[in-house]
Design a protein around this motif. Structure first.
Motif, PDB file in Angstrom:
ATOM      1  N   GLN A 158       0.837  -1.199   0.000  1.00 61.68           N
ATOM      2  CA  GLN A 158       0.000   0.000   0.000  1.00 61.68           C
ATOM      3  C   GLN A 158       0.877   1.257   0.000  1.00 61.68           C
ATOM      4  N   VAL A 159       0.499   2.210  -0.828  1.00 62.63           N
ATOM      5  CA  VAL A 159       1.191   3.494  -0.846  1.00 62.63           C
ATOM      6  C   VAL A 159       0.165   4.614  -0.700  1.00 62.63           C
ATOM      7  N   ALA A 160       0.595   5.702  -0.110  1.00 59.70           N
ATOM      8  CA  ALA A 160      -0.287   6.853   0.090  1.00 59.70           C
ATOM      9  C   ALA A 160      -0.390   7.667  -1.195  1.00 59.70           C
ATOM     10  N   VAL A 161      -1.578   8.191  -1.455  1.00 63.62           N
ATOM     11  CA  VAL A 161      -1.810   9.100  -2.570  1.00 63.62           C
ATOM     12  C   VAL A 161      -2.035  10.493  -1.993  1.00 63.62           C
ATOM     13  N   GLU A 162      -1.229  11.444  -2.447  1.00 64.61           N
ATOM     14  CA  GLU A 162      -1.309  12.801  -1.927  1.00 64.61           C
ATOM     15  C   GLU A 162      -1.626  13.798  -3.034  1.00 64.61           C
ATOM     16  N   VAL A 163      -2.349  14.826  -2.660  1.00 63.49           N
ATOM     17  CA  VAL A 163      -2.720  15.900  -3.584  1.00 63.49           C
ATOM     18  C   VAL A 163      -2.330  17.237  -2.953  1.00 63.49           C
ATOM     19  N   ASP A 164      -1.726  18.110  -3.743  1.00 60.37           N
ATOM     20  CA  ASP A 164      -1.396  19.452  -3.257  1.00 60.37           C
ATOM     21  C   ASP A 164      -2.657  20.312  -3.206  1.00 60.37           C
ATOM     22  N   ILE A 165      -2.888  20.936  -2.076  1.00 65.42           N
ATOM     23  CA  ILE A 165      -4.012  21.853  -1.904  1.00 65.42           C
ATOM     24  C   ILE A 165      -3.452  23.274  -1.875  1.00 65.42           C
ATOM     25  N   PRO A 166      -3.674  24.062  -2.953  1.00 64.64           N
ATOM     26  CA  PRO A 166      -3.080  25.405  -3.007  1.00 64.64           C
ATOM     27  C   PRO A 166      -3.425  26.269  -1.799  1.00 64.64           C
ATOM     28  N   GLU A 167      -4.655  26.134  -1.321  1.00 64.43           N
ATOM     29  CA  GLU A 167      -5.065  26.981  -0.189  1.00 64.43           C
ATOM     30  C   GLU A 167      -4.307  26.642   1.092  1.00 64.43           C
ATOM     31  N   LEU A 168      -3.843  25.386   1.199  1.00 65.66           N
ATOM     32  CA  LEU A 168      -3.151  24.963   2.409  1.00 65.66           C
ATOM     33  C   LEU A 168      -1.636  25.124   2.308  1.00 65.66           C
ATOM     34  N   GLY A 169      -1.133  24.958   1.092  1.00 63.93           N
ATOM     35  CA  GLY A 169       0.308  25.080   0.908  1.00 63.93           C
ATOM     36  C   GLY A 169       1.089  23.826   1.204  1.00 63.93           C
ATOM     37  N   PHE A 170       0.396  22.710   1.412  1.00 66.00           N
ATOM     38  CA  PHE A 170       1.095  21.450   1.656  1.00 66.00           C
ATOM     39  C   PHE A 170       0.213  20.304   1.140  1.00 66.00           C
ATOM     40  N   PRO A 171       0.821  19.144   0.839  1.00 65.41           N
ATOM     41  CA  PRO A 171       0.052  18.020   0.305  1.00 65.41           C
ATOM     42  C   PRO A 171      -0.801  17.357   1.377  1.00 65.41           C
ATOM     43  N   VAL A 172      -1.940  16.807   0.937  1.00 63.51           N
ATOM     44  CA  VAL A 172      -2.871  16.124   1.833  1.00 63.51           C
ATOM     45  C   VAL A 172      -3.079  14.703   1.317  1.00 63.51           C
ATOM     46  N   GLU A 173      -2.978  13.726   2.219  1.00 64.97           N
ATOM     47  CA  GLU A 173      -3.223  12.341   1.830  1.00 64.97           C
ATOM     48  C   GLU A 173      -4.718  12.111   1.659  1.00 64.97           C
ATOM     49  N   ILE A 174      -5.103  11.613   0.470  1.00 63.48           N
ATOM     50  CA  ILE A 174      -6.519  11.387   0.179  1.00 63.48           C
ATOM     51  C   ILE A 174      -6.896   9.908   0.192  1.00 63.48           C
ATOM     52  N   GLY A 175      -5.915   9.032   0.351  1.00 69.17           N
ATOM     53  CA  GLY A 175      -6.218   7.602   0.386  1.00 69.17           C
ATOM     54  C   GLY A 175      -4.982   6.772   0.146  1.00 69.17           C
ATOM     55  N   GLU A 176      -5.176   5.457   0.044  1.00 66.90           N
ATOM     56  CA  GLU A 176      -4.097   4.525  -0.234  1.00 66.90           C
ATOM     57  C   GLU A 176      -4.501   3.600  -1.371  1.00 66.90           C
ATOM     58  N   ILE A 177      -3.527   3.194  -2.150  1.00 67.75           N
ATOM     59  CA  ILE A 177      -3.773   2.226  -3.215  1.00 67.75           C
ATOM     60  C   ILE A 177      -2.723   1.127  -3.125  1.00 67.75           C
ATOM     61  N   GLU A 178      -3.085  -0.049  -3.624  1.00 64.55           N
ATOM     62  CA  GLU A 178      -2.131  -1.159  -3.676  1.00 64.55           C
ATOM     63  C   GLU A 178      -1.430  -1.136  -5.023  1.00 64.55           C
ATOM     64  N   LEU A 179      -0.111  -1.283  -5.005  1.00 66.39           N
ATOM     65  CA  LEU A 179       0.691  -1.275  -6.221  1.00 66.39           C
ATOM     66  C   LEU A 179       1.644  -2.460  -6.238  1.00 66.39           C
ATOM     67  N   THR A 180       2.016  -2.871  -7.437  1.00 70.45           N
ATOM     68  CA  THR A 180       3.101  -3.830  -7.640  1.00 70.45           C
ATOM     69  C   THR A 180       4.197  -3.118  -8.404  1.00 70.45           C
ATOM     70  N   GLU A 181       5.412  -3.184  -7.873  1.00 68.12           N
ATOM     71  CA  GLU A 181       6.558  -2.521  -8.511  1.00 68.12           C
ATOM     72  C   GLU A 181       7.638  -3.559  -8.771  1.00 68.12           C
ATOM     73  N   CYS A 182       8.221  -3.502  -9.951  1.00 71.13           N
ATOM     74  CA  CYS A 182       9.314  -4.417 -10.297  1.00 71.13           C
ATOM     75  C   CYS A 182      10.461  -3.624 -10.919  1.00 71.13           C
ATOM     76  N   GLU A 183      11.663  -3.862 -10.414  1.00 67.45           N
ATOM     77  CA  GLU A 183      12.871  -3.311 -11.009  1.00 67.45           C
ATOM     78  C   GLU A 183      13.774  -4.482 -11.402  1.00 67.45           C
ATOM     79  N   THR A 184      14.152  -4.527 -12.664  1.00 68.54           N
ATOM     80  CA  THR A 184      15.047  -5.578 -13.130  1.00 68.54           C
ATOM     81  C   THR A 184      16.457  -5.025 -13.294  1.00 68.54           C
ATOM     82  N   VAL A 185      17.421  -5.912 -13.130  1.00 66.35           N
ATOM     83  CA  VAL A 185      18.832  -5.599 -13.346  1.00 66.35           C
ATOM     84  C   VAL A 185      19.266  -6.351 -14.596  1.00 66.35           C
ATOM     85  N   ASN A 186      19.797  -5.623 -15.565  1.00 63.04           N
ATOM     86  CA  ASN A 186      20.129  -6.217 -16.860  1.00 63.04           C
ATOM     87  C   ASN A 186      21.613  -6.062 -17.164  1.00 63.04           C
TER      88      ASN A 186
END
Length: 360
Positions: free
Chosen positions: A229-257
């Motif tokens: 699970q990773v956090a999803v953040e959105v910048d809110i101009p009125e606040l001046g800092f990012p806000v977490e709006i939820g989490e999503i599941e991801l699969t990440e793969c890095e290969t070495v060649n």
């Protein structure tokens, strides 16, 4: 003319009614609910979300139910629905280094920093039918993941420290959005990765397999495969800092060649990369292999003519919705076209027979 049109409408309505009846199946058997599909067919749900470019497990489960389990049709439904949604904001790039990991393995280091986490996987099963599932009994609870699976470092970063692997240079340019703009060739790496992420799993898998068999000089190791699970953040101009709006599941793969160097690059390890929604590790690994094959030009390698190296071939044919539309349209009425072809072949045959008779 009008009778034919009305008759066609009735036939289509009846076909839809028959389709609904076939989808439901035997009324004596309890109907599948959307939550059941979401929870118990999660890998199918993950594929529909990944190739449909919309992260919503409930909608993906509904699409699978509506499509009678035809995942490409379900992906089509999700993409069509996606076009009706307003775009409220653009999220910041997700930080996979801060992923709450449920599975994390490496084929390059036995004692990987942060540890190997097998997680939920078919890798070590015996592929024997489990008939106890037919009895629909309760499944014993699995042990929970360790509490320290947050902020697990990327393994390729340790190779990076020794200068053995190509540098991952940040790119601050806003990438083109393939869901809003048509694909244009040549495509940069960001656009290629978008196309592969929503490409058909079977097609991308076939291309990846071809690279392993020698069609692209692409001998790869899985440097790291992680799911979580990773956090999803959105910048809110009125606040001046990012806000977490939820989490999503991801699969990440890095290969070495392996890479012997070129006129522009020294000998070193190079990278392939894949990132997809949900637990879709076969797709993420395949994506990373094809990504590396498509990088031959920027690394100064020779083009060997391998299909996985051909950007136009790969990106123009990996989209299963485009492929399905073009394939299945030929079963729709082409009466006028065929009549023209029929008249043409008759005239050509008549001329050929006339020439034969004249020759005799």
């Amino acid at each position: 003319m009008y009778v034919a049109v009305k008759g066609g409408e009735r036939a289509i309505e009846n076909a839809h009614a028959w389709l609904a009846e076939e989808r439901r199946g035997d009324p004596a058997v309890p109907e599948l609910s959307v939550p059941q599909i979401r929870e118990q067919m999660s890998l199918a749900v993950n594929r529909v979300m990944a190739e449909g470019s919309l992260y919503d497990p409930d909608l993906a489960a509904l699409a699978i139910k509506q499509s009678r389990g035809d995942l490409i049709e379900a992906i089509f439904l999700i993409r069509a629905y996606r076009t009706t949604l307003p775009r409220l904001a653009a999220s910041n790039p997700v930080n996979t280094a801060s992923m709450l990991v449920s599975r994390r393995v490496s084929a390059t280091f036995k004692d990987a920093p942060g540890g190997q986490i097998l997680g939920p996987t078919f890798d070590y099963t015996h592929r024997l039918l489990d008939f106890t599932l037919a009895a629909e009994g309760e499944v014993p609870a699995a042990p929970t993941a360790p509490a320290d699976t947050q902020d697990v470092p990327h393994i390729l970063g340790f190779l990076d420290r020794d200068g053995l692997i190509e540098q991952a240079v940040p790119n601050d340019d806003t990438p083109a959005d393939l869901t809003r703009e048509p694909l244009e060739l040549p495509a940069d790496r960001a656009l290629r990765l978008q196309s592969l992420a929503r490409g058909d799993e079977g097609f991308v898998l076939g291309l990846a397999y071809s690279t392993q068999r020698g069609y692209a000089r692409n001998h790869a190791f899985v440097g790291e495969l992680r799911i979580g699970q990773v956090a999803v953040e959105v910048d809110i101009p009125e606040l001046g800092f990012p806000v977490e709006i939820g989490e999503i599941e991801l699969t990440e793969c890095e290969t070495v060649n392996q890479f012997n160097g070129s006129k522009t690059e020294p000998p070193q390890f190079t990278r392939g990369y894949g990132l997809t929604f949900g637990q879709t590790e076969r797709k993420a690994i395949s994506m990373a292999l094809v990504d590396r094959a498509l990088r031959w030009r920027e690394l100064g390698e020779d083009f060997t003519g391998a299909p996985a190296q051909d950007e136009e071939f790969v990106l123009s044919h990996c989209d299963n919705i485009q492929a399905t539309g073009f394939l299945e349209h030929i079963k729709l009425p082409h009466y006028v076209d065929f009549q023209a072809e029929l008249e043409l072949i008759r005239s050509v045959r008549a001329a050929a027979f006339a020439n034969l008779e004249a020759a005799e």
